[in-house]
Scaffold this motif. Structure first.
Motif, PDB file in Angstrom:
ATOM      1  N   VAL A  64       0.699  -1.326  -0.046  1.00 28.65           N
ATOM      2  CA  VAL A  64       0.001   0.082  -0.067  1.00 28.65           C
ATOM      3  C   VAL A  64       0.900   1.366   0.102  1.00 28.65           C
ATOM      4  O   VAL A  64       2.087   1.038   0.701  1.00 28.65           O
ATOM      5  N   PHE A  65       0.419   2.057  -0.790  1.00 34.16           N
ATOM      6  CA  PHE A  65       1.062   3.452  -0.645  1.00 34.16           C
ATOM      7  C   PHE A  65       0.200   4.486   0.240  1.00 34.16           C
ATOM      8  O   PHE A  65      -0.854   4.879  -0.257  1.00 34.16           O
ATOM      9  N   LEU A  66       0.416   4.504   1.472  1.00 34.46           N
ATOM     10  CA  LEU A  66      -0.514   5.438   2.442  1.00 34.46           C
ATOM     11  C   LEU A  66      -0.066   6.827   2.556  1.00 34.46           C
ATOM     12  O   LEU A  66       1.322   7.207   2.781  1.00 34.46           O
ATOM     13  N   ALA A  67      -0.750   7.805   2.572  1.00 40.97           N
ATOM     14  CA  ALA A  67      -0.638   9.355   2.875  1.00 40.97           C
ATOM     15  C   ALA A  67      -0.463   9.253   4.517  1.00 40.97           C
ATOM     16  O   ALA A  67      -0.976   8.313   5.219  1.00 40.97           O
ATOM     17  N   PRO A  68       0.191  10.296   4.972  1.00 44.91           N
ATOM     18  CA  PRO A  68       0.583  10.353   6.467  1.00 44.91           C
ATOM     19  C   PRO A  68      -0.872   9.956   7.647  1.00 44.91           C
ATOM     20  O   PRO A  68      -0.363   9.539   8.614  1.00 44.91           O
ATOM     21  N   ASN A  69      -2.004  10.515   7.095  1.00 48.29           N
ATOM     22  CA  ASN A  69      -3.196  10.333   7.867  1.00 48.29           C
ATOM     23  C   ASN A  69      -3.853   9.141   7.507  1.00 48.29           C
ATOM     24  O   ASN A  69      -4.764   8.932   8.334  1.00 48.29           O
ATOM     25  N   GLU A  70      -3.305   8.048   6.694  1.00 51.36           N
ATOM     26  CA  GLU A  70      -4.204   6.861   6.707  1.00 51.36           C
ATOM     27  C   GLU A  70      -3.568   5.718   7.544  1.00 51.36           C
ATOM     28  O   GLU A  70      -2.360   5.775   7.676  1.00 51.36           O
ATOM     29  N   SER A  71      -4.530   4.750   7.693  1.00 50.32           N
ATOM     30  CA  SER A  71      -4.147   3.517   8.481  1.00 50.32           C
ATOM     31  C   SER A  71      -3.739   2.371   7.704  1.00 50.32           C
ATOM     32  O   SER A  71      -4.501   2.243   6.768  1.00 50.32           O
ATOM     33  N   PRO A  72      -2.784   1.753   8.037  1.00 51.92           N
ATOM     34  CA  PRO A  72      -2.761   0.351   7.181  1.00 51.92           C
ATOM     35  C   PRO A  72      -3.487  -0.794   7.781  1.00 51.92           C
ATOM     36  O   PRO A  72      -3.340  -1.965   7.002  1.00 51.92           O
ATOM     37  N   THR A  73      -4.721  -0.590   8.477  1.00 49.02           N
ATOM     38  CA  THR A  73      -5.514  -1.485   8.758  1.00 49.02           C
ATOM     39  C   THR A  73      -6.963  -1.101   8.429  1.00 49.02           C
ATOM     40  O   THR A  73      -7.188   0.135   7.943  1.00 49.02           O
ATOM     41  N   CYS A  74      -7.777  -2.140   8.117  1.00 47.13           N
ATOM     42  CA  CYS A  74      -9.145  -1.817   7.571  1.00 47.13           C
ATOM     43  C   CYS A  74     -10.016  -1.518   8.968  1.00 47.13           C
ATOM     44  O   CYS A  74     -10.687  -2.419   9.306  1.00 47.13           O
ATOM     45  N   LYS A  75      -9.785  -0.088   9.171  1.00 46.26           N
ATOM     46  CA  LYS A  75     -10.417   0.360  10.351  1.00 46.26           C
ATOM     47  C   LYS A  75     -11.987   0.102  10.170  1.00 46.26           C
ATOM     48  O   LYS A  75     -12.761  -0.112  11.217  1.00 46.26           O
ATOM     49  N   LYS A  76     -12.670   0.611   9.069  1.00 46.78           N
ATOM     50  CA  LYS A  76     -14.205   0.532   8.891  1.00 46.78           C
ATOM     51  C   LYS A  76     -14.722  -0.703   8.406  1.00 46.78           C
ATOM     52  O   LYS A  76     -15.980  -0.773   8.198  1.00 46.78           O
ATOM     53  N   CYS A  77     -13.837  -1.813   8.489  1.00 51.47           N
ATOM     54  CA  CYS A  77     -14.368  -3.019   7.909  1.00 51.47           C
ATOM     55  C   CYS A  77     -15.283  -3.636   9.233  1.00 51.47           C
ATOM     56  O   CYS A  77     -14.960  -3.414  10.148  1.00 51.47           O
ATOM     57  N   GLU A  78     -15.913  -4.657   8.573  1.00 52.42           N
ATOM     58  CA  GLU A  78     -16.730  -5.172   9.959  1.00 52.42           C
ATOM     59  C   GLU A  78     -16.420  -6.805   9.997  1.00 52.42           C
ATOM     60  O   GLU A  78     -15.806  -7.116   8.946  1.00 52.42           O
ATOM     61  N   GLY A  79     -16.649  -7.360  10.959  1.00 50.47           N
ATOM     62  CA  GLY A  79     -16.732  -8.646  11.542  1.00 50.47           C
ATOM     63  C   GLY A  79     -15.172  -9.012  11.292  1.00 50.47           C
ATOM     64  O   GLY A  79     -14.463  -8.324  12.031  1.00 50.47           O
ATOM     65  N   ALA A  80     -14.883 -10.254  10.835  1.00 51.77           N
ATOM     66  CA  ALA A  80     -13.567 -10.890  10.821  1.00 51.77           C
ATOM     67  C   ALA A  80     -12.304 -10.035  10.246  1.00 51.77           C
ATOM     68  O   ALA A  80     -11.188  -9.688  10.487  1.00 51.77           O
ATOM     69  N   LEU A  81     -12.938  -8.876   9.304  1.00 54.84           N
ATOM     70  CA  LEU A  81     -11.912  -7.921   8.559  1.00 54.84           C
ATOM     71  C   LEU A  81     -11.657  -6.730   9.315  1.00 54.84           C
ATOM     72  O   LEU A  81     -10.572  -6.040   9.046  1.00 54.84           O
ATOM     73  N   LYS A  82     -12.326  -6.543  10.542  1.00 57.76           N
ATOM     74  CA  LYS A  82     -12.274  -5.179  11.319  1.00 57.76           C
ATOM     75  C   LYS A  82     -10.766  -5.086  11.773  1.00 57.76           C
ATOM     76  O   LYS A  82     -10.197  -6.304  12.443  1.00 57.76           O
TER      77      LYS A  82
END
Length: 150
Positions: A64-82
């Motif tokens: 992934v190419f993240l901007a400084p304010n972005e998370s390397p995790t799927c914060k808004k995912c639900e269930g097992a992907l949270k």
């Protein structure tokens, strides 16, 4: 000796033809490594590897190419992907060949945590992939262009 040389030349010619047809075949399928480009900003977002198993495509994030304010995790995912790491996440799944396109799949947007219906189609001689995510009807969605990586 002369027959041996002719056989060797013929074998090399056939091997070259086979390799060039394999390289050509790579551009006729979405299987491979792609850089996805954000449709809003035009900046690279991730490297995704598309694979095929039993005629069904899936795409997994490799980088992934993240901007400084972005998370390397799927914060808004639900269930097992949270809070699952985005690297290693299968974001594209269930696509099957349908004429020139691949349809019937779904795509996960790790930024929003939402899953959309999806279809993909090759463009620019197989160098680009039009990836469409939508709700219900394909007209109600958005597209990204992914660029094939060597």
């Amino acid at each position: 000796m002369r027959v041996l040389k002719q056989s060797a030349v013929l074998a090399l010619t056939m091997a070259a033809a086979l390799m060039s047809s394999t390289a050509w075949a790579d551009n006729t399928s979405p299987i491979g490594v792609w850089k996805n480009i954000d449709d809003a900003t035009g900046t690279p977002r991730a490297i995704i590897r598309i694979t095929e198993s039993n005629g069904i495509l899936q795409g997994k994030v490799e980088k992934v190419f993240l901007a400084p304010n972005e998370s390397p995790t799927c914060k808004k995912c639900e269930g097992a992907l949270k809070d699952a790491p985005v690297v290693g996440l299968v974001i594209l799944r269930g696509l099957k060949k349908d004429g020139a396109d691949y349809t019937g799949g779904e795509i996960l947007d790790p930024d929003s945590g939402k899953v959309y219906s999806s279809k993909v189609s090759l463009t620019d001689g197989g160098k680009k992939l039009n990836v469409r995510g939508f709700i219900g009807v394909s007209l109600l969605g958005r597209s990204q262009i992914w660029v094939r990586q060597d």
